[in-house]
Design a protein around this motif. Structure first.
Motif, PDB file in Angstrom:
ATOM      1  N   THR A  87     -14.895 -14.792  14.606  1.00  0.00           N
ATOM      2  CA  THR A  87     -16.347 -14.734  14.435  1.00  0.00           C
ATOM      3  C   THR A  87     -16.791 -15.588  13.259  1.00  0.00           C
ATOM      4  O   THR A  87     -17.752 -16.362  13.356  1.00  0.00           O
ATOM      5  N   VAL A  88     -16.077 -15.473  12.142  1.00  0.00           N
ATOM      6  CA  VAL A  88     -16.400 -16.256  10.949  1.00  0.00           C
ATOM      7  C   VAL A  88     -16.247 -17.751  11.237  1.00  0.00           C
ATOM      8  O   VAL A  88     -17.099 -18.563  10.866  1.00  0.00           O
ATOM      9  N   MET A  89     -15.167 -18.114  11.912  1.00  0.00           N
ATOM     10  CA  MET A  89     -14.925 -19.521  12.226  1.00  0.00           C
ATOM     11  C   MET A  89     -16.043 -20.093  13.093  1.00  0.00           C
ATOM     12  O   MET A  89     -16.517 -21.208  12.867  1.00  0.00           O
ATOM     13  N   GLY A  97     -18.586 -22.793  11.587  1.00  0.00           N
ATOM     14  CA  GLY A  97     -18.138 -24.109  12.041  1.00  0.00           C
ATOM     15  C   GLY A  97     -16.722 -24.474  11.646  1.00  0.00           C
ATOM     16  O   GLY A  97     -16.376 -25.662  11.618  1.00  0.00           O
ATOM     17  N   TYR A  98     -15.889 -23.480  11.380  1.00  0.00           N
ATOM     18  CA  TYR A  98     -14.491 -23.751  11.060  1.00  0.00           C
ATOM     19  C   TYR A  98     -13.699 -23.922  12.360  1.00  0.00           C
ATOM     20  O   TYR A  98     -14.153 -23.527  13.434  1.00  0.00           O
ATOM     21  N   SER A  99     -12.487 -24.491  12.234  1.00  0.00           N
ATOM     22  CA  SER A  99     -11.607 -24.648  13.389  1.00  0.00           C
ATOM     23  C   SER A  99     -10.172 -24.491  12.918  1.00  0.00           C
ATOM     24  O   SER A  99      -9.918 -24.293  11.727  1.00  0.00           O
ATOM     25  N   ARG A 100      -9.260 -24.599  13.857  1.00  0.00           N
ATOM     26  CA  ARG A 100      -7.843 -24.516  13.477  1.00  0.00           C
ATOM     27  C   ARG A 100      -7.488 -25.627  12.494  1.00  0.00           C
ATOM     28  O   ARG A 100      -6.603 -25.466  11.661  1.00  0.00           O
ATOM     29  N   ASP A 101      -8.195 -26.735  12.565  1.00  0.00           N
ATOM     30  CA  ASP A 101      -7.920 -27.857  11.665  1.00  0.00           C
ATOM     31  C   ASP A 101      -8.328 -27.569  10.224  1.00  0.00           C
ATOM     32  O   ASP A 101      -7.898 -28.269   9.304  1.00  0.00           O
ATOM     33  N   THR A 102      -9.181 -26.554  10.030  1.00  0.00           N
ATOM     34  CA  THR A 102      -9.642 -26.243   8.669  1.00  0.00           C
ATOM     35  C   THR A 102      -8.991 -24.982   8.116  1.00  0.00           C
ATOM     36  O   THR A 102      -9.435 -24.447   7.110  1.00  0.00           O
ATOM     37  N   ILE A 103      -7.905 -24.531   8.772  1.00  0.00           N
ATOM     38  CA  ILE A 103      -7.277 -23.288   8.336  1.00  0.00           C
ATOM     39  C   ILE A 103      -6.746 -23.378   6.903  1.00  0.00           C
ATOM     40  O   ILE A 103      -6.590 -22.384   6.216  1.00  0.00           O
ATOM     41  N   GLY A 104      -6.497 -24.602   6.432  1.00  0.00           N
ATOM     42  CA  GLY A 104      -6.020 -24.785   5.068  1.00  0.00           C
ATOM     43  C   GLY A 104      -7.112 -24.692   4.023  1.00  0.00           C
ATOM     44  O   GLY A 104      -6.839 -24.730   2.828  1.00  0.00           O
ATOM     45  N   MET A 151     -12.592 -21.156   3.707  1.00  0.00           N
ATOM     46  CA  MET A 151     -12.524 -20.473   4.997  1.00  0.00           C
ATOM     47  C   MET A 151     -11.844 -19.122   4.842  1.00  0.00           C
ATOM     48  O   MET A 151     -12.327 -18.106   5.361  1.00  0.00           O
ATOM     49  N   GLN A 152     -10.740 -19.082   4.120  1.00  0.00           N
ATOM     50  CA  GLN A 152     -10.021 -17.818   3.928  1.00  0.00           C
ATOM     51  C   GLN A 152     -10.835 -16.837   3.073  1.00  0.00           C
ATOM     52  O   GLN A 152     -10.821 -15.628   3.312  1.00  0.00           O
ATOM     53  N   ALA A 174      -5.854 -12.924   5.136  1.00  0.00           N
ATOM     54  CA  ALA A 174      -6.521 -14.133   4.637  1.00  0.00           C
ATOM     55  C   ALA A 174      -5.783 -14.708   3.435  1.00  0.00           C
ATOM     56  O   ALA A 174      -5.652 -15.931   3.288  1.00  0.00           O
ATOM     57  N   VAL A 175      -5.283 -13.840   2.573  1.00  0.00           N
ATOM     58  CA  VAL A 175      -4.526 -14.304   1.398  1.00  0.00           C
ATOM     59  C   VAL A 175      -3.242 -14.983   1.849  1.00  0.00           C
ATOM     60  O   VAL A 175      -2.856 -16.031   1.325  1.00  0.00           O
ATOM     61  N   VAL A 176      -2.574 -14.400   2.826  1.00  0.00           N
ATOM     62  CA  VAL A 176      -1.331 -14.984   3.349  1.00  0.00           C
ATOM     63  C   VAL A 176      -1.577 -16.399   3.858  1.00  0.00           C
ATOM     64  O   VAL A 176      -0.827 -17.326   3.546  1.00  0.00           O
TER      65      VAL A 176
END
Length: 198
Positions: free
Chosen positions: A46-48, A52-59, A63-64, A95-97
């Motif tokens: 939901t947050v993503m 506008g986040y994606s798997r590419d912005t997981i770093g 986002m976290q 999210a911390v992980v």
């Protein structure tokens, strides 16, 4: 419908991608007749979508942070509820992980961990996770269960599990592990209920 316990019980189901978290949460909630308001569903997607986040912005640390904040809101809403049993699909710990796991160096990972876990919101959540009425279940990767749905991060699951365990140790948080030795959902439900003496 099972008898409700005299004390409040909270289940926090955490772990790497595709380890069966949502499946267990939904099945456990159904078995226990959990009111929908007492079931904190996964907030990351939901947050993503909203931000506008994606798997590419997981770093992205932001986002976290946003995902963690969303967990705080959902988990806090249960604190004053009258629900005896609460189930949380993931936690602020997840999210911390991922913030640590996607850091570009060990030092950066340590800095991210410190920044996130020392925040007032996380400390408040940690008090909930540490409560004797809380049950933290760490689900371990099961070979063959990882599915690419375009949203989940296909990170190295074993490495992710190691980060979970190290963080839980750093936080001095007691937890139980469930892995491929307990694949069937009925086994997992009965195990969780047994821990809660239900």
């Amino acid at each position: 419908m099972p008898l409700l316990p005299e004390r409040k019980i909270s289940f926090y189901i955490i772990g790497p991608s595709s380890s069966g978290k949502t499946t267990l949460c939904e099945a456990l909630s159904k078995r226990l007749g959990i009111h929908d308001g007492a079931f904190v569903r996964e907030v990351a997607r939901t947050v993503m979508k909203e931000k506008g986040y994606s798997r590419d912005t997981i770093g992205s640390l932001q986002m976290q942070k946003d995902i963690m904040e969303a967990h705080f809101v959902q988990e806090s809403s249960l604190d004053n509820s009258g629900f005896k049993i609460r189930v949380c699909d993931r936690s602020a710990i997840d999210a911390v992980v991922y913030a640590i796991l996607t850091a570009n160096s060990v030092k950066v990972g340590e800095e991210r961990q410190q920044a996130l876990t020392e925040s007032p919101g996380f400390q408040e959540a940690l008090n909930r996770y540490s409560d004797q009425r809380s049950i933290v279940l760490l689900l371990k990767p099961v070979p063959g269960w990882l599915v690419d749905d375009g949203v989940r991060s296909l990170e190295e699951q074993d490495q992710c599990l190691r980060v979970f365990k190290k963080l839980l140790a750093d936080l001095k948080l007691f937890y139980f592990e469930v892995g491929e030795e307990m694949k069937f959902i009925e086994e997992r439900i009965n195990f969780a209920m047994g821990l809660a003496k239900l």
